[in-house]
Every structure is written in C-alpha cells, then in structure tokens.
Scaffold this active site. Sequence first.
Site, short mmCIF file in Angstrom:
data_model
loop_
_atom_site.label_atom_id
_atom_site.label_comp_id
_atom_site.label_asym_id
_atom_site.label_seq_id
_atom_site.Cartn_x
_atom_site.Cartn_y
_atom_site.Cartn_z
N SER A 208 -2.89 7.01 -7.71
CA SER A 208 -2.89 5.33 -7.59
C SER A 208 -1.24 5.33 -6.69
O SER A 208 -1.64 5.74 -5.88
CB SER A 208 -2.87 4.37 -8.91
N ASP B 164 -0.02 11.04 6.32
CA ASP B 164 -0.77 10.39 7.33
C ASP B 164 0.85 10.16 8.53
O ASP B 164 0.17 10.80 10.02
CB ASP B 164 -0.94 9.53 7.22
N LYS C 197 -7.52 7.44 -7.21
CA LYS C 197 -7.81 6.52 -7.87
C LYS C 197 -7.29 5.28 -6.74
O LYS C 197 -5.74 4.73 -7.01
CB LYS C 197 -6.74 6.36 -9.33
#
Length: 526
Positions: free
Chosen positions: A289, A300, A314
């Site tokens: 999460s 990224d 999640k």
Amino acid sequence: MIRKMILAAAALLFTLSSGAQITLNSSEVDALRKLQMAEYAISNLYVDSVNMGDLTEDAIRGMLNSLDPHSSYSPAKQAKSMMESLQGSFDGIGVQFNMDRDTLLVIQTISNGPSEKVGILAGDRIVSVNDTAIAGVKMSREDIMHRLRGKKGTHVKLGVIRRGISGVLTFNVIRDKIPLKTIDAFYMIRPKIGYVRIGSFGATTYNEFKAAIDTLQQQGMEDLILDLQDNGGGFLNAAAQIANEFLQNNDLIVYMQGRAVPREEYRAKGNGRLLKGKVVVLINEFSASAAEIVTGALQDQDRATVVGRRSFGKGLVQRSIDFPDGSMMRVTIAHYYTPSGRCIQKPYKKGDKKDYDNDLNERFEHGEFYSADSIHFADSLKYQTLRKHRTVYGGGGIMPDVFVPLDTTQYTRCNREISARGILIQQGMRYIDNNRKKLKKLYPSFDLFRNKFETPQVVIDSIMAEAERQKIKPKDETDRQQTVAGLKRQFKALVARDIWDMNEYFAISNEENHIVRRALKELGAE
C-alpha cells in the site's frame, strides 16, 4: 413512499461520506427495496426472536465478501482500535510489555509517560489491575489491554511484583495520551550513510521523519537507506509527504482512478530535505500500500535504487464510511498507479479471498523468494522509468532493481518456530530480567556492548531445552548450529533493545539482514 425513503437514505449516506451526490437507477432502487423487504420480513415474521444488529452486520459483510479482498466491515470496537494505530496516539498507562507465560512483563516504560512518572520500571510484572488479578488467570492479551487503557485523566491501580522486593507493590497511575511512533528506528549505519525504518504510515509519520532526517543530517548524513520492509501501509497523505522529501517540483508521486472517481494526482512541491544524495529503498513481500506508493514513486522517477524482494501488491484505494454506532465500512473506489502508469494492485478474483490470501505461499512454493528468474512478466507489463528510461514491470507489487533472495540458512525452520512460539522472548527476558543491573554496569556504552557482548550459553541452553519440551528439534547437527547462531544474534538485539531502545536493536539486527547489507553494497560501504 418507500422508494423515496430509500433514495433519500442512500443519497444522504454517500453525500456525508464522500461529498458526492449519488444517483440510483431503477434496478438499484429495486435491489435496495428488496433488501429492506427481507429485513422487514425477518424482524416481523421469523419464528424466533433475532438480533437485527447482528443480521445487519452479517448482510454488510456478505455484500463486501463478494467484492475485492480489501473492502471490509469493522465493528465499532475494532474500528476505533484501527484508527488509533494510524492517528498516532491512544490513552493508556505508557508501557511496552510482553507476556511471560501468563504474566505481563514490562519491557520498557514510555519516556515521561504515566507509568515512568510513578516509578514503574522495566522488569516489573503487573499482576493486578484495580484489584482484579491478570496473572495466573489465563486472561487474553486483548482483555488485559482493555483493562490498562482508559480515558485520559482516569486512575488505575496496578499491583506490581518487582524482583528483590517482597510482596506486591501498589502504583496509582493517571492515564494519559500515549504517542504511537511509526518510525521504528533511525541512526547512522555507516559514516555519511543514514538509516531510517518506517513501520507504518500514520498521522505522525511525516513529523517523525523530518525530525529523524534533521538529526541524521546534523550527524553528517549524505546518503540514506529507507527501510520499508514489513511496512503494511497506512495513510496516503503520509506516503505522499515522505515521497515529496526526495523529488523535484511537479514530479508525479502517484495517481488514483476508478469507475466513479476521476483521476487524482499527487505531485511533489520541490521543497524536500533530501533532493540530493543517494537513496536506497528496501522492500520485501510484506511491504504494501503506502509503502509501495513511496517505492514506486522513487523508482519511476529514478530517484532511488530499490533493493529486496517483490512487494505485496496492494494498490486498491478504500474510502471509509462511518456508521452512527461507530462501526465502519471501507469500500474500494479506485486503483493506485505509479508515475510510469503501473497499477500497484496484484490480480484477484472478486469474492475469492482465500486464493488472494494464499498468494504469498504460492510465491514461496513457486520459488520467487529465492530467485528472480522464477518471476516472469509479459511484455505488456513493461514500463519505462521517467528519466533514465529503465525497464520496470507492472502486474502487481513493485519489483526491486536489485533482488535479494530469502536466505533460509540465516534463520532455520527450527529458529522460526522458536521465535513464533515466544520461546526466545520468554527465556531471553528471564535472563535479562535477572541480570539487567549487571548488564548495564558491564556495558555503559552501546559501542562497548556491540563490540564485546556475546550471548551466554546458559541462555541458549534454556531456549533449546524449552523448544525440545515443545517438540521443536533441529533436524541434524548442522541445522542445530545454524539455529543457535541465529538465536545468539536475535538475543543480542533483544538485550540492546532492553538496555537502550529500538535504534540499538536495529543497529545489531541489521548487520545480519541481507537486504540491508546489499543496500550498503549499493552505496559503496561494503
């Protein structure tokens, strides 16, 4: 008339919880009417008396169980406990404790907390609360917690047994607000390299993190290891605030989107404390999460090297709907996506929670924890990082840049069973309790302890004897040696925690953590 009442109730519920007006079509109205008719028939016609509150809760759970694995219902008591762990505080007496067989053993008192103020010490055994025995009566941990906690300002009388003192001591404690820390530890792991471990993302995480970074930078930190291993997540805002500390102005952190929820983005403001220096983020299969949001953003944006094993996966966004009785329903409304467009959520079948919960076992059996080669991604799951255009993968969870396999020789099956059954804690804490003053005198500084302390053989003997009594045995001599080596490391860390705090605990245990060691190698410190 009934139709209007149903529409009004549904519209009010969703307006209050989400701020958005919901329009129901005719089939949805018919479904709601059907549900109401069933409730009316049971409450008025059923042969026996029924508890409509329980039936209503069962109905809510039944609906949610047919959806995704993270939509859920929590009764009032559970909902309150859940929110306390994220909000960052609760009312209580301010002790950390373990259960030694059927007795509450104080491991540590919260600094300047209610118990410390009246003189309760590490090693004390709390045997009664308000004249009700809690030792020797097989009371559950939850019941004990319930008796110790209470509203700020209320009094609680504790009966305490202290080694070397005859009889039961009595302490009158005034409960107070007890802060819950979400950062487990921070310290300088090597010259110029700081280490911060975040256990969860709560309301206080950002302020805790800022204070930790300020301290480490004052100690000369240039590079950072951000440890998110075993971090199950928490508040999205806290994750975005942490990611902001590393990223340039307007860098995308995460976005979410759902059927009824338009795309919503979180972007960096460029005012972070950690815009320079190398960063390594540590994850494992239990990182989930909010932890995956931070990891995905830094990966990224090519701001960090990610080390460890593929995270949990999640990436479903829940919205809380609070009911008047204090209970709460969490409904999934959207997916989280990393800046490159990867969906964090791993695949699932609606209503099939069993297979979803078994995912980690399947990964283990498939060999994923031991070899990155066992993980196969389709070409359609390839994405590119935004600056260096490196290939990263979607399909659920965050795949690390540097894979570190699970080392089964470090902690054997026997070792894991001994820890899981509490044998290490119980036997180890007895030794610490008997020798606390001696240990503090022998090791006045942590550096001396780290360099000189070795786990006594008597501790290992008592642990292994109790393990054998519970039918836990090494399979051969090699297994025994590896088990004992692991127990010695773990016990040394427990002693460090008892004499000092969690920073020292992780300073010991991290030296044997293969993921941490690989992070140090990535930073040129190994």
